[in-house]
Design an enzyme around this catalytic site. Structure first.
Site, short mmCIF file in Angstrom:
data_model
loop_
_atom_site.label_atom_id
_atom_site.label_comp_id
_atom_site.label_asym_id
_atom_site.label_seq_id
_atom_site.Cartn_x
_atom_site.Cartn_y
_atom_site.Cartn_z
N CYS A 45 2.04 0.05 5.11
CA CYS A 45 1.24 1.09 4.46
C CYS A 45 1.36 1.00 2.94
O CYS A 45 2.43 1.26 2.37
CB CYS A 45 1.71 2.47 4.96
N CYS A 48 2.21 4.28 1.05
CA CYS A 48 3.59 4.68 1.32
C CYS A 48 4.55 4.08 0.30
O CYS A 48 5.57 4.69 -0.06
CB CYS A 48 4.01 4.25 2.72
#
Length: 304
Positions: A45, A48
């Site tokens: 991700c 993230c």
């Protein structure tokens, strides 16, 4: 209030990776006594990778008022499913065993700090920013009461907690001005972080330092008053009188003399009267009656 200069909890104590096996203990149980931020993320991700470090920094800055755990959704799909995590990054805040707040996606650091402050407040705690503000207010009171050395010590302790606290930085400079250590005050001012170098608190401290330097060479008020009375057109004598009045604490009278000088010759000595007025205004609080009255009179002359 926090104990300034005390040992802050380490990031290792505040931030942990958890799995399904210890989620109950590290999140639900711990949240009975302190709020716990849960960051759902995954190695693949992209957002993230931005949010995670920023969130960790904000949690660390909170100094133990909140904890954080990180949950890799690839390895802990059951927890993600139970909490209905549909996209990542997703962040939840737990208090008393229940989620009380949260958000999805990457957000800027300022919003992260606001989120954490909100969570701390919801748990009945106090964010470090509030505590530092209280400490600044206490140091300001010390300075007003003449305890400049104690104020300097407190301001310095605040800066150990938050190196970019403009109020504390300005207060530390003003403390050394009050201690008549102008060189140290100037050194502190010159060493201010670039991010806060133009903050109003530091601009005010700079103006106060300039006035303090001028005061060191100011002449006797009575002699200068006599010179001005004898020769009202002696602009240098009137300017020097204003400096002497300011040095003796007669700020309103100093402003009046500078306004009179500006009225007589606004361009004298490269508009020195106006520049000195601005220095005095910057050194005082914006709502000071001397500032409000002086600015009003100056504006009426400029735009007459």
């Amino acid at each position: 209030m926090i104990e300034l200069g005390g040992k802050a909890p380490s990031a290792q104590d505040l931030i942990k990776d958890v799995s399904e096996a210890d989620f109950m203990a590290e999140v639900v149980d711990v949240s009975r006594t302190v709020p716990v931020i849960v960051d759902f993320w995954a190695p693949w991700c992209g957002p993230c990778k931005t949010l995670g470090p920023a969130l960790e920094a904000a949690v660390t800055k909170a100094g133990g008022a909140v904890r954080m755990v990180k949950v890799n959704v690839d390895e802990n799909q059951m927890i993600a499913g139970q909490l209905r995590v549909q996209s990542i990054p997703t962040v939840y805040a737990f208090w008393q065993g229940q989620p009380i707040d949260g958000f999805q996606g990457a957000v800027p650091p300022s919003e992260l700090e606001a989120f954490i402050d909100r969570v701390i407040a919801a748990s009945g705690g106090q964010a470090p920013g509030d505590e530092l503000a209280e400490a600044v207010a206490a140091a300001e009171e010390m300075l007003e009461q003449g305890a400049a050395a104690d104020a300097a010590q407190t301001f310095a302790a605040i800066l150990q907690e938050d190196a970019q606290n403009a109020a504390a930085y300005g207060g530390l400079v003003r403390s050394y001005i009050a201690l008549d250590d102008l060189d140290q005050a100037e050194a502190i001012l010159n060493g201010a972080p670039a991010e806060i170098s133009k903050a109003p608190e530091l601009e005010a401290a700079h103006a106060q330092l300039e006035l303090a330097r001028q005061a060191a060479s100011a002449g006797p008020v009575s002699d200068l008053r006599a010179r001005v009375d004898a020769a009202p057109e002696d602009h240098q004598a009137r300017f020097d009188l204003a400096l002497a009045l300011q040095a003796s604490g007669q700020t309103a009278e100093a402003v009046d003399e500078l306004l009179e000088l500006f009225r007589r010759d606004r361009e004298w000595n490269e508009a020195a009267a106006k520049q000195q007025l601005f220095t005095i205004f910057e050194a005082l609080k914006p709502n000071d009656p001397v500032v409000l009255n002086g600015r009003r009179k100056l504006s009426s002359m400029i735009f007459a």
